[in-house]
Design an enzyme around this catalytic site. Structure first.
Site, PDB file in Angstrom:
ATOM      1  N   ARG A 107     -46.340 -78.989  29.706  1.00 40.74           N
ATOM      2  CA  ARG A 107     -46.714 -80.395  29.446  1.00 40.74           C
ATOM      3  C   ARG A 107     -48.155 -80.544  29.930  1.00 40.74           C
ATOM      4  O   ARG A 107     -48.438 -80.350  31.107  1.00 40.74           O
ATOM      5  CB  ARG A 107     -45.790 -81.349  30.200  1.00 40.74           C
ATOM      6  CG  ARG A 107     -46.315 -82.764  30.219  1.00 40.74           C
ATOM      7  CD  ARG A 107     -45.289 -83.771  30.680  1.00 40.74           C
ATOM      8  NE  ARG A 107     -44.299 -83.986  29.643  1.00 40.74           N
ATOM      9  CZ  ARG A 107     -43.435 -84.998  29.636  1.00 40.74           C
ATOM     10  NH1 ARG A 107     -43.452 -85.881  30.601  1.00 40.74           N
ATOM     11  NH2 ARG A 107     -42.565 -85.136  28.664  1.00 40.74           N
ATOM     12  N   HIS A 134     -45.213 -84.390  20.652  1.00 40.61           N
ATOM     13  CA  HIS A 134     -44.049 -84.275  21.565  1.00 40.61           C
ATOM     14  C   HIS A 134     -42.872 -83.763  20.724  1.00 40.61           C
ATOM     15  O   HIS A 134     -41.886 -84.478  20.519  1.00 40.61           O
ATOM     16  CB  HIS A 134     -43.749 -85.636  22.189  1.00 40.61           C
ATOM     17  CG  HIS A 134     -42.858 -85.576  23.392  1.00 40.61           C
ATOM     18  ND1 HIS A 134     -42.413 -84.386  23.952  1.00 40.61           N
ATOM     19  CD2 HIS A 134     -42.314 -86.575  24.154  1.00 40.61           C
ATOM     20  CE1 HIS A 134     -41.650 -84.657  24.985  1.00 40.61           C
ATOM     21  NE2 HIS A 134     -41.566 -85.967  25.132  1.00 40.61           N
ATOM     22  N   GLN A 137     -39.014 -83.894  21.787  1.00 36.97           N
ATOM     23  CA  GLN A 137     -38.404 -85.219  21.757  1.00 36.97           C
ATOM     24  C   GLN A 137     -37.895 -85.552  20.356  1.00 36.97           C
ATOM     25  O   GLN A 137     -36.797 -86.092  20.190  1.00 36.97           O
ATOM     26  CB  GLN A 137     -39.424 -86.277  22.210  1.00 36.97           C
ATOM     27  CG  GLN A 137     -38.853 -87.668  22.256  1.00 36.97           C
ATOM     28  CD  GLN A 137     -37.843 -87.854  23.367  1.00 36.97           C
ATOM     29  OE1 GLN A 137     -38.127 -87.580  24.528  1.00 36.97           O
ATOM     30  NE2 GLN A 137     -36.645 -88.327  23.031  1.00 36.97           N
ATOM     31  N   ASP A 236     -42.506 -96.778  21.663  1.00 35.30           N
ATOM     32  CA  ASP A 236     -42.887 -95.987  22.839  1.00 35.30           C
ATOM     33  C   ASP A 236     -43.780 -96.882  23.710  1.00 35.30           C
ATOM     34  O   ASP A 236     -44.206 -97.964  23.271  1.00 35.30           O
ATOM     35  CB  ASP A 236     -43.652 -94.736  22.352  1.00 35.30           C
ATOM     36  CG  ASP A 236     -43.943 -93.726  23.440  1.00 35.30           C
ATOM     37  OD1 ASP A 236     -43.427 -93.873  24.567  1.00 35.30           O
ATOM     38  OD2 ASP A 236     -44.693 -92.766  23.171  1.00 35.30           O
ATOM     39  N   CYS A 276     -38.159 -92.883  23.455  1.00 32.89           N
ATOM     40  CA  CYS A 276     -38.120 -91.597  24.157  1.00 32.89           C
ATOM     41  C   CYS A 276     -37.956 -91.767  25.661  1.00 32.89           C
ATOM     42  O   CYS A 276     -37.532 -90.845  26.342  1.00 32.89           O
ATOM     43  CB  CYS A 276     -39.365 -90.780  23.835  1.00 32.89           C
ATOM     44  SG  CYS A 276     -40.905 -91.538  24.396  1.00 32.89           S
ATOM     45  N   ARG A 304     -31.866 -84.310  24.653  1.00 37.81           N
ATOM     46  CA  ARG A 304     -33.009 -83.442  24.925  1.00 37.81           C
ATOM     47  C   ARG A 304     -32.492 -82.081  25.404  1.00 37.81           C
ATOM     48  O   ARG A 304     -32.958 -81.027  24.980  1.00 37.81           O
ATOM     49  CB  ARG A 304     -33.901 -84.055  26.020  1.00 37.81           C
ATOM     50  CG  ARG A 304     -34.719 -85.261  25.609  1.00 37.81           C
ATOM     51  CD  ARG A 304     -35.845 -84.889  24.661  1.00 37.81           C
ATOM     52  NE  ARG A 304     -36.762 -83.904  25.206  1.00 37.81           N
ATOM     53  CZ  ARG A 304     -37.783 -84.160  26.026  1.00 37.81           C
ATOM     54  NH1 ARG A 304     -38.043 -85.407  26.380  1.00 37.81           N
ATOM     55  NH2 ARG A 304     -38.564 -83.172  26.483  1.00 37.81           N
TER      56      ARG A 304
HETATM   57  N1  NVA Z   1     -46.266 -91.303  24.608  1.00 35.27           N
HETATM   58  C1  NVA Z   1     -45.743 -91.138  25.943  1.00 35.27           C
HETATM   59  C2  NVA Z   1     -44.453 -90.376  25.893  1.00 35.27           C
HETATM   60  C3  NVA Z   1     -43.798 -90.176  27.247  1.00 35.27           C
HETATM   61  C4  NVA Z   1     -42.567 -89.329  27.163  1.00 35.27           C
HETATM   62  C5  NVA Z   1     -46.754 -90.414  26.805  1.00 35.27           C
HETATM   63  O1  NVA Z   1     -47.413 -89.494  26.301  1.00 35.27           O
HETATM   64  O2  NVA Z   1     -46.920 -90.785  27.959  1.00 35.27           O
HETATM   65  N1   CP Z   2     -39.207 -88.617  27.036  1.00 42.16           N
HETATM   66  C1   CP Z   2     -39.767 -87.834  27.959  1.00 42.16           C
HETATM   67  O1   CP Z   2     -40.418 -86.826  27.628  1.00 42.16           O
HETATM   68  O2   CP Z   2     -39.539 -88.207  29.238  1.00 42.16           O
HETATM   69  P1   CP Z   2     -40.218 -87.619  30.555  1.00 42.16           P
HETATM   70  O3   CP Z   2     -41.662 -88.052  30.538  1.00 42.16           O
HETATM   71  O4   CP Z   2     -39.442 -88.226  31.681  1.00 42.16           O
HETATM   72  O5   CP Z   2     -40.114 -86.125  30.535  1.00 42.16           O
END
Ligand code: NVA
Ligand code: CP
Length: 320
Positions: A107, A134, A137, A236, A276, A304
Site C-alpha cells: 500500500r 484499489h 477492494q 468513498d 469500501c 476482502r
Molecule cells: N480512497 C480512499 C480509500 C480508502 C480505503 C483512500 O485512498 O484513502
Molecule cells: N477499504 C480499505 O482498504 O480499508 P483499510 O484502509 O482499512 O485497509
C-alpha cells in the site's frame, strides 16, 4: 529449468474476465470452508510481505488473517519501522524482500512506485491501494454484489450476471472510481459517475491511455441522475489518504455528494449500497443509508479476506 512468468496484480485490468470468473468461484469455495472451520492450507510454508506506507485496518487484517488461514505466514513492514522510510531505493528493497518471501502486498502513494517495485521483484506483487487504484477492494465488491444479486441455481457466483448492470459512483474521481471504471470496461457493466467539478475522472489515468469500451461509463453532473435506475450505489471518503491538505476545500466542494435516502429512492428498488470503508456518516453517506437495509458494507469488508485468499492462491499456484 525455466520458471513460470511472474504474475503481478497492480491494476484491475491485470487479470482477464475469465480469470475473474475463476476467482469469484474460488472465493466462494474458500469462504464456505472458512465458515465450516475446515482447514485450507494451500500456501503452507509460503510467506507474504506486507508493506504499508499508508494506514490500514481492513487491508492489513484481511491479508494477514487470510495468509495464516492458508497455512502461510506474514511479515509486516511500514515506512516508519523499515529502511523504506530512510530513503533506501524501492528497487533495492524489492530485490531484497522478494528473495526472502513468496508474495508481496504493497500500500503506497504513486502507482509508479509499485510498478518499480514489481519490475525488480522475483515474486508476485499485489496492489493494496495506491493513489490511482484499489483493485483488491473492487474484487471484493464485485464478489459481494454477486453473492447478493448474481448467484446461479447452485448458489455459485455467476459473473455473467454483472453484464448490463449499472453502478452509481457518487463522489471523488479517485483510486476507487478509477478501479470501478476498469472493472466495468472489462466485465461488461456500466458506471454512472458523478463528481464535483474539479474532482472528475482522469480517463487517461484510469485506462492508461487505452480507449475504454463505449458506454462503460457515463458522467452526470447531478448525483441524483447518476443514481437513477442503478443496481448498486457506492461512494468513498471525500478526502483520500495523502490528500489531507485539501480537506477544507473538499468539504465545501463535496457537500452535495452525500449518498442519502433520496438518492437510494431513485435507484432500483433492490439496489445495494457499498462503501469500501472507513466511512464518515454525515459526509459522503447518510447514517440511514450505510446503516440501512440496502447496505452490504459488512459483507463487503469481510469479503476482502475471502477474495484475497483466492487471489494469493491464484498468483502463486494458478488454477487448483
Ligand atoms: N480512497 C480512499 C480509500 C480508502 C480505503 C483512500 O485512498 O484513502
Ligand atoms: N477499504 C480499505 O482498504 O480499508 P483499510 O484502509 O482499512 O485497509
Amino acid at each position: 529449468m525455466t520458471s513460470p512468468a511472474i504474475r503481478h496484480y497492480l491494476q484491475f485490468c491485470d487479470l482477464s474476465a475469465d480469470e475473474y470468473a475463476y476467482l469469484f468461484e474460488r472465493a466462494a469455495f474458500i469462504k464456505r470452508k472458512f465458515k465450516a472451520y475446515e482447514k485450507h492450507h494451500t500456501l503452507s510454508d509460503r510467506t507474504l510481505a506486507m508493506i504499508f506506507e499508508k494506514a490500514s485496518t481492513r487491508t492489513r487484517v484481511s491479508f494477514e488473517a487470510g495468509m495464516y488461514q492458508l497455512g502461510g505466514s506474514v511479515v509486516h513492514l511500514t515506512t516508519g519501522d523499515s529502511q523504506l522510510g530512510r530513503a533506501e531505493p524501492i528497487e533495492d528493497s524489492a530485490k531484497v524482500i522478494s528473495r526472502m518471501t513468496d508474495l508481496v502486498m504493497i500500500r503506497t502513494f504513486e502507482q509508479e512506485k509499485i510498478e518499480r517495485f514489481a519490475a525488480n521483484s522475483r515474486v508476485p506483487v499485489i496492489n493494496g491501494l495506491t493513489n490511482e487504484f484499489h483493485p483488491c477492494q473492487i474484487v471484493a465488491d464485485l464478489f459481494t454484489f454477486l453473492e447478493h444479486r448474481g448467484t446461479d441455481a447452485e448458489g455459485k457466483p455467476d459473473m455473467a450476471r454483472l453484464a448490463g448492470k449499472t453502478v452509481a459512483w457518487v463522489g471523488d474521481g479517485n483510486n476507487m472510481a478509477n478501479t470501478w471504471l476498469q472493472a466495468a470496461d472489462l466485465l461488461g457493466f456500466t458506471v454512472h459517475v458523478s463528481t464535483p467539478s474539479g474532482y472528475e475522472i482522469d480517463e487517461k489515468l484510469a485506462f492508461g491511455g487505452r480507449t475504454p469500451r463505449a458506454g462503460s461509463y457515463k458522467v452526470f453532473k447531478d448525483p441524483m441522475d447518476a443514481c437513477r435506475g442503478a443496481d448498486l450505489v457506492t461512494t468513498d471518503v471525500w478526502t483520500s489518504m495523502g490528500y489531507e491538505a485539501e480537506n477544507e476545500a473538499r468539504r465545501k466542494a463535496f457537500a452535495d455528494w452525500c449518498v442519502d435516502e433520496a438518492m437510494m429512492a431513485v435507484a432500483q428498488p433492490d439496489a445495494l449500497f457499498m462503501h469500501c470503508l472507513p466511512a464518515h456518516r454525515g459526509e459522503e453517506v447518510q447514517a440511514e443509508v450505510i446503516d440501512g437495509p440496502q447496505s452490504v458494507v459488512w459483507d463487503e469488508a469481510e469479503n476482502r479476506m475471502h477474495a484475497q485468499k483466492a487471489l494469493m492462491e491464484y498468483l502463486l499456484l494458478g488454477r487448483l
